[in-house]
Write a protein that holds these residues in place. Structure first.
Motif, PDB file in Angstrom:
ATOM      1  N   VAL A 127     -68.886  -4.631 -80.471  1.00  0.00           N
ATOM      2  CA  VAL A 127     -69.520  -5.649 -81.329  1.00  0.00           C
ATOM      3  C   VAL A 127     -70.794  -6.170 -80.669  1.00  0.00           C
ATOM      4  O   VAL A 127     -71.847  -6.284 -81.310  1.00  0.00           O
ATOM      5  N   GLU A 128     -70.709  -6.460 -79.365  1.00  0.00           N
ATOM      6  CA  GLU A 128     -71.918  -6.946 -78.664  1.00  0.00           C
ATOM      7  C   GLU A 128     -72.993  -5.865 -78.630  1.00  0.00           C
ATOM      8  O   GLU A 128     -74.185  -6.166 -78.771  1.00  0.00           O
ATOM      9  N   LEU A 129     -72.592  -4.620 -78.463  1.00  0.00           N
ATOM     10  CA  LEU A 129     -73.567  -3.523 -78.490  1.00  0.00           C
ATOM     11  C   LEU A 129     -74.233  -3.444 -79.868  1.00  0.00           C
ATOM     12  O   LEU A 129     -75.458  -3.284 -79.969  1.00  0.00           O
ATOM     13  N   VAL A 174     -81.609 -13.146 -83.232  1.00  0.00           N
ATOM     14  CA  VAL A 174     -81.381 -11.965 -84.070  1.00  0.00           C
ATOM     15  C   VAL A 174     -80.054 -11.292 -83.683  1.00  0.00           C
ATOM     16  O   VAL A 174     -79.340 -10.771 -84.537  1.00  0.00           O
ATOM     17  N   HIS A 175     -79.707 -11.323 -82.395  1.00  0.00           N
ATOM     18  CA  HIS A 175     -78.390 -10.848 -81.951  1.00  0.00           C
ATOM     19  C   HIS A 175     -77.288 -11.651 -82.672  1.00  0.00           C
ATOM     20  O   HIS A 175     -76.324 -11.074 -83.197  1.00  0.00           O
ATOM     21  N   GLU A 176     -77.452 -12.966 -82.697  1.00  0.00           N
ATOM     22  CA  GLU A 176     -76.430 -13.809 -83.347  1.00  0.00           C
ATOM     23  C   GLU A 176     -76.356 -13.519 -84.844  1.00  0.00           C
ATOM     24  O   GLU A 176     -75.278 -13.600 -85.448  1.00  0.00           O
ATOM     25  N   MET A 177     -77.480 -13.183 -85.460  1.00  0.00           N
ATOM     26  CA  MET A 177     -77.448 -12.802 -86.871  1.00  0.00           C
ATOM     27  C   MET A 177     -76.603 -11.553 -87.069  1.00  0.00           C
ATOM     28  O   MET A 177     -75.889 -11.424 -88.072  1.00  0.00           O
ATOM     29  N   GLY A 178     -76.652 -10.627 -86.113  1.00  0.00           N
ATOM     30  CA  GLY A 178     -75.797  -9.443 -86.180  1.00  0.00           C
ATOM     31  C   GLY A 178     -74.330  -9.836 -86.260  1.00  0.00           C
ATOM     32  O   GLY A 178     -73.554  -9.274 -87.045  1.00  0.00           O
ATOM     33  N   HIS A 179     -73.927 -10.845 -85.458  1.00  0.00           N
ATOM     34  CA  HIS A 179     -72.543 -11.335 -85.531  1.00  0.00           C
ATOM     35  C   HIS A 179     -72.225 -11.867 -86.932  1.00  0.00           C
ATOM     36  O   HIS A 179     -71.137 -11.620 -87.468  1.00  0.00           O
ATOM     37  N   LEU A 180     -73.161 -12.609 -87.528  1.00  0.00           N
ATOM     38  CA  LEU A 180     -72.887 -13.188 -88.857  1.00  0.00           C
ATOM     39  C   LEU A 180     -72.728 -12.087 -89.912  1.00  0.00           C
ATOM     40  O   LEU A 180     -71.852 -12.190 -90.785  1.00  0.00           O
ATOM     41  N   LEU A 221     -61.629 -10.698 -70.636  1.00  0.00           N
ATOM     42  CA  LEU A 221     -62.124 -12.030 -70.290  1.00  0.00           C
ATOM     43  C   LEU A 221     -63.195 -12.549 -71.246  1.00  0.00           C
ATOM     44  O   LEU A 221     -63.335 -13.747 -71.432  1.00  0.00           O
ATOM     45  N   TYR A 222     -63.998 -11.645 -71.780  1.00  0.00           N
ATOM     46  CA  TYR A 222     -65.127 -11.984 -72.640  1.00  0.00           C
ATOM     47  C   TYR A 222     -65.961 -13.101 -71.985  1.00  0.00           C
ATOM     48  O   TYR A 222     -66.355 -12.958 -70.829  1.00  0.00           O
ATOM     49  N   ALA A 223     -66.203 -14.206 -72.688  1.00  0.00           N
ATOM     50  CA  ALA A 223     -67.076 -15.231 -72.111  1.00  0.00           C
ATOM     51  C   ALA A 223     -66.367 -16.087 -71.061  1.00  0.00           C
ATOM     52  O   ALA A 223     -66.959 -17.000 -70.495  1.00  0.00           O
TER      53      ALA A 223
HETATM   54 ZN   LIG Z   1     -72.907 -11.658 -79.046  1.00  0.00          ZN
END
Ligand SMILES: [Zn+2]
Length: 279
Positions: free
Chosen positions: A158-160, A133-139, A207-209
């Motif tokens: 964005v991650e928040l 569902v987190h990844e759906m937020g990105h989409l 740095l992100y990921a």
């Molecule tokens: Zn994310």
């Protein structure tokens, strides 16, 4: 006839989400299909935006060809409409799980209650599977970006937002899953910060990921606990306000101006993520 998009995968069409799965992952694929359909039915009216969602539920042998990465088990998006999740358990999930012997008795007990198996081992699948569902937020954001041509102010914001999508969805649609969503982040937070190479929001932007997975996981857990505080303080309306602020942003503001916009346009609890990090 057009060629099949994913010739090695089985298609599972649905009203809101199209899903493809590796043949040996069918049971978990059907669980993802149910959850992602429900999440679409929650997010689209909440955000007033219709996103096109395609979900790939993959076995290890199909992971690298679809994601380009050998790191099996990290939920991720691979383009503006497609998210990828693991259809089987991953060794990486074991790697990011602190050994129970290193935890306080209360935290170890909570981990057992949330993720314990009959043989005494810890299985993080129930937590990892919610991250779809987190990844759906990105989409949703990526597709709105294509529509509105905006400039996202910060990666951490964005991650928040994605963690807030996930938490609001779970709290409203699958409240029985909240212990499985919240116990792992609480455990990671209980581990403190002494062992981390990076812990500031500036480090995360830079740095992100591109850091060790446990360090990246710490940031996401910290942001999840912030999302929970924000939801408890302002409810689903705060998610709607944060979405509006993100899709209307067109420049990278300095921290002071960003804090002001978060406080006045979204909610003081969102401003606090920036100004009081990592509390
Ligand atoms: Zn994310």
């Amino acid at each position: 006839m057009s060629p099949k998009l994913y010739p090695n995968l089985v298609e599972l069409p649905g009203p809101y989400v199209t899903l493809y799965f590796s043949p040996n992952t069918e049971q978990r694929a059907r669980e993802f299909a149910n959850r992602c359909q429900r999440a679409c039915q929650f997010l689209s009216p909440t955000l007033k935006f219709e996103a096109e969602i395609c979900v790939l539920v993959l076995a290890p042998e199909h992971w690298q060809e679809c994601t380009g990465s050998p790191m099996y088990g990290v939920p991720q998006t691979i383009d503006q409409r497609t998210l990828v999740v693991a259809g089987q358990n991953s060794e990486l999930w074991t790697m990011i799980t602190p050994p129970l012997a290193d935890l306080s008795p209360a935290v170890a007990q909570a981990m057992q209650v949330a993720y314990g198996q009959p043989d005494g081992s810890i299985d993080l699948a129930a937590y990892m599977n919610l991250l779809a569902v987190h990844e759906m937020g990105h989409l949703y954001l990526d597709q709105a970006a294509g529509t509105f041509d905006f400039n996202l102010p910060r990666r951490w914001l964005v991650e928040l937002f994605c963690q807030l999508c996930l938490h609001a969805y779970a709290a409203i649609e699958e409240p029985e899953q909240l212990p499985r969503l919240e116990t792992f982040p609480k455990t990671i937070m209980a581990g403190g910060v002494a062992h981390l190479s990076y812990k500031t929001l500036d480090d995360f932007e830079r740095l992100y990921a591109d850091m060790e997975p446990p360090n990246f996981v710490w940031y996401l857990c910290q942001l999840h606990l912030a999302a929970r505080r924000i939801f408890d303080a302002g409810g689903v309306e705060t998610l709607q306000r944060l979405w509006q602020m993100l899709i209307q942003s067109n420049e990278k503001l300095p921290d002071e101006q960003l804090a002001l916009r978060l406080r006045t346009e979204v909610h003081p609890a969102v401003e606090h993520v920036l100004t009081r990090w990592p509390d």
